[in-house]
Every structure is written in structure tokens, then in C-alpha cells.
Design a protein around this motif. Structure first.
Motif: not given
Ligand SMILES: *[C@@H]1O[C@H](CO)[C@@H](O)[C@H](O)[C@H]1NC(C)=O
Ligand SMILES: *[C@@H]1O[C@H](CO)[C@@H](O)[C@H](O)[C@H]1NC(C)=O
Ligand SMILES: *[C@@H]1O[C@H](CO)[C@@H](O)[C@H](O)[C@H]1NC(C)=O
Ligand SMILES: *[C@@H]1O[C@H](CO)[C@@H](O)[C@H](O)[C@H]1NC(C)=O
Length: 301
Positions: A43-59
């Protein structure tokens, strides 16, 4: 009883929501400093607003912000993001939280080594070797001294220009050059070649395809002979005809100058030849050695 079942059902729904909410995100790193993630939908996507937060082992936090990408080869709608991080090492682990407008949809652990997609190589040249084969050279963007760089293999895909990808021929090579036998290529044709990297040792994905390089194969000797031999025969036939024509001309000229004895005798003796014929004249018993045409021919050679 009804109430308990309802409660249980409500709880089940919310639990599964917590796990399944949000799209399932695919992430790859190039084993350098770039992490690339995407998710798709029919289905058509609205990508705005999505994010991925990576947290390393060093925070440390690294945020990958999704934007709309072109539809993929399966015509699915696609959101993608790219984030730069410090150079990846085998032991790197991240906790990745998928967010929509600041709300966590789901989270999971990503290990740097799990999903590697190498950077695409670059084809440098295609040159013909002395023995009629073709030497294809390329470079990857990884040090040849690193364990990862050494483990990289290169898949070559070549085809005649304009042909479909499905009919392309493939080669798997190690190192930085590969020889394509000239016997596998058609002469005087335009070819295109591209390459991608992968490592079975690290279980990587294939990289994207490299730039395409074109080259033209030379004429084969067989083909040259096919062209030269008929021309040679036509020239030969023309030569023979010319020679024959010359000879007949020469012969005619030369032959005309030799006096014809029978004509001469008739000219000298216009009277009644019977007078001179001996009593028992038998012309067949006389053998006069006049030059014949074949003798003249022999002389002219
Ligand atoms: C990720 O790994 C950490 C420990 O390394 C663990 O505490 C956490 O629960 C894991 N998270 C997920 C979503 O698996
Ligand atoms: C192919 O080209 C590379 C780079 O120029 C060279 O090192 C290699 O010896 C060549 N291989 C052959 C078989 O000619
Ligand atoms: C090669 O890798 C470096 C990082 O190590 C990067 O900055 C550069 O853009 C890469 N080059 C290509 C052609 O991908
Ligand atoms: C090259 O290797 C890949 C991956 O191992 C494989 O799928 C492919 O069939 C191989 N191609 C050739 C021509 O050997």
C-alpha cells in the motif's frame, strides 16, 4: 467467565500489538560506516515520521530518518534511511528502536556482522590479452590487507549490449582481475559487463551492481578467412579470364602473320591446277609438315 475470556483476549491483542506493530525493517551495513535500512508495503506509504534509533553498547544514539524511496523491483512501496556511524567492528551490537512520531513501535537487537551488504565494486578496464581472451579488472573499496577485504569475491555478469539480464553469463572471481575466454564471446560484437561483491565467509548480501563497462570484440580469424577466401577466388577467376583473353589476342595476331601455304599456291597458280598433278596423285600419301594450332600454342608458351 465471559469477562475473563474477554480480558484474556484484550491482553493477547495488546501483547501481539507490541510485537507486531509497525513494519518489519531490514537493515544492512557496508562494514564501513554506513547503515542502510528500509521497509516495504504493497500500500502507498507515508514515510515521514518514521525513524530508527540505534543505541550502541556505549549508549550512543544514531538516528536514521526514513524518506520515501522509489518503488522496488517488485513494485512495492518503500521507505528507506541511511545513517553514518563509527567504523563497524565484528563485535558491534545495537539496540534498534523503530519510532513513529516519537512513539516506539518495536525494538530489536542488530549485530553489525549479521547483515552486511558490501559497497559496490568499480570496474576499471576490459582489455584483450595476447591470446585473444579478455582481462577484466576492478577495485573494491576495502583494503586488500583486511580480513574482510580478502574474503570478498566478485561476481561478473556480461551480455551482448541490448540483451536481457536473464541471458547474461556469470563468473565468480577472487582477487582484482578475471579472465573471460575469448571463445565464449561472439566476434565483432558489443558487450557490457558489470560486477558485484559478496563474501561467503561473512555471509553477506550481494552488493549493488557496479558501473557498466562496454567493449567490442575483434574480428575472428575464421570470419576474416570467410571474407577473404571468396574475394581471393573472384580475383583469381578475373585473372584467369584476363590471361585467356590476352593469349587468344596474341595468338590471333601471331597466327595471322604465318602465310597459309594452300592459299599461296592457289595465288601463284591461277590456271588449271590439273596440269601439274602427277598421274598417280594421291593427296593422302603426301605428308607436309605445316605448323598446326597446337604446335603454335606450344611455341607461344
Ligand atoms: C538486546 O540485547 C540486550 C543485551 O545485549 C538485552 O538486554 C535486550 O533485551 C535485547 N533486546 C531485544 C529487543 O532483544
Ligand atoms: C590482468 O590485468 C591485471 C591488471 O592490469 C594484471 O595484473 C594481470 O596480470 C592481468 N592478467 C593477465 C592474465 O593478463
Ligand atoms: C569508499 O569508502 C569511503 C569510506 O571508507 C567512502 O568515504 C567513499 O565514499 C567510498 N567510495 C566509494 C566509491 O564508494
Ligand atoms: C557464483 O556464486 C554465487 C553465490 O555463491 C552463485 O549463486 C552463482 O551461481 C555462482 N555463479 C557461477 C557462474 O558460478
Amino acid at each position: 467467565m465471559k469477562f475473563v475470556i474477554l480480558l484474556f483476549f484484550a491482553e493477547f491483542v495488546s501483547l501481539s500489538d507490541a510485537h507486531l506493530n509497525g513494519p518489519s525493517v531490514n537493515c544492512f551495513n557496508d562494514y564501513k560506516t554506513t547503515m542502510i535500512c528500509d521497509f516495504t508495503s504493497d500500500k502507498p506509504l507515508n514515510c515521514g515520521g518514521y525513524s530508527l534509533d540505534f543505541v550502541s553498547e556505549l549508549q550512543e544514539h544514531f538516528t536514521c530518518v526514513f524518506v520515501n524511496r522509489e518503488r522496488d523491483s517488485n513494485h512495492l512501496f518503500k521507505c528507506g534511511c541511511t545513517v553514518e556511524m563509527p567504523e563497524f567492528v565484528i563485535a558491534d551490537n545495537f539496540n534498534a528502536n523503530l519510532l513513529k512520531e516519537g512513539k516506539v513501535l518495536n525494538s530489536r537487537n542488530i549485530s553489525a556482522i549479521d547483515k552486511i551488504k558490501p559497497q559496490a565494486p568499480e570496474i576499471l578496464s576490459v582489455t584483450q590479452t595476447g591470446d585473444g581472451n579478455f582481462n577484466v579488472t576492478w577495485k573494491t573499496n576495502y583494503s586488500e590487507n583486511s580480513v574482510f577485504g580478502k574474503s570478498l569475491k566478485t561476481q561478473l555478469s556480461y551480455k551482448k549490449k541490448g540483451e536481457a539480464d536473464e541471458v547474461a553469463s556469470g563468473y565468480n572471481c577472487t582477487g582484482t582481475f578475471c579472465i573471460i575466454p575469448g571463445s565464449e564471446l561472439e566476434p565483432s560484437s558489443e558487450y557490457v559487463i558489470k560486477a558485484r561483491s559478496y563474501s561467503t565467509k561473512y555471509g553477506t548480501e550481494f552488493s549493488d551492481w557496479s558501473n557498466e563497462v562496454e567493449w567490442i570484440t575483434s574480428e575472428s580469424t575464421e570470419r576474416m578467412l570467410k571474407i577473404i577466401i571468396p574475394i581471393f577466388f573472384v580475383l583469381l577467376v578475373i585473372n584467369i579470364c584476363a590471361l585467356y583473353w590476352c593469349c587468344t589476342k596474341l595468338k590471333a595476331k601471331w597466327w595471322d602473320r604465318i602465310p597459309n601455304p594452300s592459299n599461296d599456291i592457289k595465288k601463284i597458280l591461277p590456271g588449271n591446277p590439273k596440269v601439274f598433278i602427277p598421274k598417280q596423285y594421291d593427296p593422302s600419301s603426301y605428308h607436309i609438315d605445316f605448323p598446326t594450332i597446337s604446335a603454335a600454342e606450344e611455341k607461344s608458351w
